[in-house]
Write an enzyme that holds these catalytic residues in place. Structure first.
Site, PDB file in Angstrom:
ATOM      1  N   SER A 115     -12.865  22.935  -7.118  1.00 42.88           N
ATOM      2  CA  SER A 115     -13.415  21.725  -7.037  1.00 42.88           C
ATOM      3  C   SER A 115     -13.430  21.332  -5.681  1.00 42.88           C
ATOM      4  O   SER A 115     -12.394  21.371  -4.983  1.00 42.88           O
ATOM      5  CB  SER A 115     -12.362  20.443  -7.695  1.00 42.88           C
ATOM      6  OG  SER A 115     -10.934  20.785  -7.388  1.00 42.88           O
ATOM      7  N   CYS A 116     -14.461  20.566  -5.214  1.00 39.97           N
ATOM      8  CA  CYS A 116     -14.603  19.934  -3.979  1.00 39.97           C
ATOM      9  C   CYS A 116     -14.497  20.480  -2.595  1.00 39.97           C
ATOM     10  O   CYS A 116     -13.992  21.413  -2.397  1.00 39.97           O
ATOM     11  CB  CYS A 116     -13.502  18.718  -3.978  1.00 39.97           C
ATOM     12  SG  CYS A 116     -13.298  17.662  -5.384  1.00 39.97           S
ATOM     13  N   ASP A 117     -15.612  20.018  -1.969  1.00 35.43           N
ATOM     14  CA  ASP A 117     -15.824  20.229  -0.415  1.00 35.43           C
ATOM     15  C   ASP A 117     -16.021  18.743   0.239  1.00 35.43           C
ATOM     16  O   ASP A 117     -16.699  18.269   0.059  1.00 35.43           O
ATOM     17  CB  ASP A 117     -16.886  21.349  -0.089  1.00 35.43           C
ATOM     18  CG  ASP A 117     -16.564  22.743  -0.649  1.00 35.43           C
ATOM     19  OD1 ASP A 117     -15.983  23.434  -0.300  1.00 35.43           O
ATOM     20  OD2 ASP A 117     -16.854  22.941  -2.102  1.00 35.43           O
TER      21      ASP A 117
END
Length: 441
Positions: free
Chosen positions: A30-32
């Protein structure tokens, strides 16, 4: 948008397939989050961006809360716990999973932006209910008028209340520590945590991105006073070698870190490729990049995206763009500017269930109500059309990109001059949604 039985059937099949992938309990990824500062950017401005990668059936809403004053002794109920309220909270715009109180990312009226990342390390993440990292994002935005102040707010709340609790709307437990990228008009900070312990690095120029791994090494500009002693007490550090936060607090080898490391590397390459020429369009392109894995697909996918322009000149307005829908490659980034008299963003606000919400009842998550907001529902149909009908889908995407370019051009005019008449942009986000819905037809 007219009803098409074939499209409705395709929509149903498309999203059932996605939900089955989520049910397969794929490894969480998840997520950047990204930030670029002069001289990496075009002009004297800071560019912030984030993709929120969450379970594919989770709805992300975009909501606005005005500034407010609070009585002495007031309390605020976060996702799981109640904490003391402060005397004044700043106006905020948030992109958040619709089931919780906090946010994955957002901005406040002072030009502070925050995005968080899930990280794992040697210290086990707690499933005891405390503050979620997403609660800390919102609390930092509501209580701080600068990036460094937001760091201090989050660190103090970690010390007092801790972090922990289930980070998914599901009976299966998903927990993690948090890292944060915090930016304002002047600078950015990386804040990485392990339980209540933390390290922070100041970013004053160039670019930086974070993914799901610790990234602070030996340049530590602020830290928890006991962070090094704790590492020593656990046998992670012998005091002889130079203190490297990422090395000392991370796992040595995990598939999860390897996967996020790949995305982190690819994100850094995309920033480097555009170094010196980074604009808001560059950031949106990076967030849309599927080959790198930054625009994620599968059981975990990009459920919401944000990009912001923060001019260094305080006389100029900050402009924040949100999708409010999954997959930025099939979404429109819509602009938002903080001005007086903004109304709630109704078409990206999910249904509220109050005390009857399964999140609030114990045992939690015994059922999952429909949290789809109006824009999400219309986008769901549009995404299925793009997936299933080539010519119609291409025409729809063309309309969406044209709309987005027009909005960016309008915002660039505003961003290069002081905003003299705030009434011109008070309904900016809502009006962009109405134009987006027309593009779906």
């Amino acid at each position: 948008m007219t009803h098409d039985p074939a499209v409705s059937k395709t929509t149903e099949t498309f999203f059932k397939r996605s939900n089955r992938m989520a049910a397969a309990h794929l490894p969480p990824r998840s997520c950047d989050t990204f930030v670029a500062l002069p001289p990496a950017t075009v002009g004297e401005r800071i560019i912030f961006g984030k993709n929120s990668d969450r379970p594919c059936d989770e709805v992300q809403e975009v909501v606005y809360f005005p500034s407010a004053s609070h009585e002495p002794g007031a309390k605020i109920e976060c996702t799981y716990i109640e904490i003391e309220q402060v005397s004044h909270t700043h106006a905020v715009v948030l992109s958040r999973p619709a089931w919780l109180w906090g946010a994955e990312m957002g901005a406040n009226e002072h030009g502070v932006c925050i995005g968080n990342e899930a990280v794992w390390g040697r210290e086990e993440a707690s499933d005891s209910e405390a503050l979620l990292g997403m609660d800390l994002v919102r609390l930092g935005l509501e209580r701080a008028d600068s990036a460094e102040k937001a760091l201090e707010v989050i660190a103090e709340l970690l010390e007092r209340h801790g972090q922990g609790g289930n980070c998914m709307e599901d009976e299966s437990i998903f927990t993690y520590h948090n890292s944060f990228l915090i930016a304002d008009r002047k600078e950015a900070w990386i804040l990485e945590t392990s339980g209540k312990y933390w390290a922070a690095e100041k970013i004053e120029d160039g670019f930086r991105n974070i993914s799901n791994q610790y990234s602070i090494t030996t340049k530590i500009d602020r830290e928890h006073p006991d962070m090094r002693d704790y590492a020593k007490s656990k046998g992670w550090w012998d005091c002889k070698r130079e203190f490297n936060f990422a090395v000392i607090y991370s796992y040595l080898n995990t598939a999860r870190i390897d996967a996020s490391g790949s995305r982190s590397c690819e994100g850094r390459k995309l920033l480097e490729k555009n170094n010196g020429n980074i604009t808001i369009e560059t950031m949106m392109d990076i967030l849309r990049d599927k080959e790198s894995g930054i625009n994620m697909e599968g059981g975990f996918l990009t459920t919401g995206s944000m990009a912001s322009v923060l001019p260094k000149d305080p006389r100029l307005p900050c402009v924040h763009y949100f999708t409010g829908t999954p997959d930025p490659a099939r979404s429109v980034f819509k602009p938002f500017i903080f001005v007086p008299n903004i109304q709630q963003l109704k078409k990206t606000r999910s249904p509220a269930y109050g005390p009857e919400d399964p999140v609030k009842k114990k045992p939690r998550f015994q059922s999952k109500p429909d949290r789809k907001h109006e824009l999400y529902k219309k986008h769901e149909v549009a995404a299925a059309i793009i997936e299933s009908t080539k010519e119609r889908g291409e025409n729809m995407l063309k309309k969406m990109r044209t709309l987005e370019k027009e909005k960016i051009a309008e915002m660039e005019e505003i961003a290069h001059s002081s905003l003299r008449d705030s009434t011109l942009v008070v309904n900016l986000f809502a009006e962009a949604i109405e134009e987006e819905l027309k593009a779906y037809s």
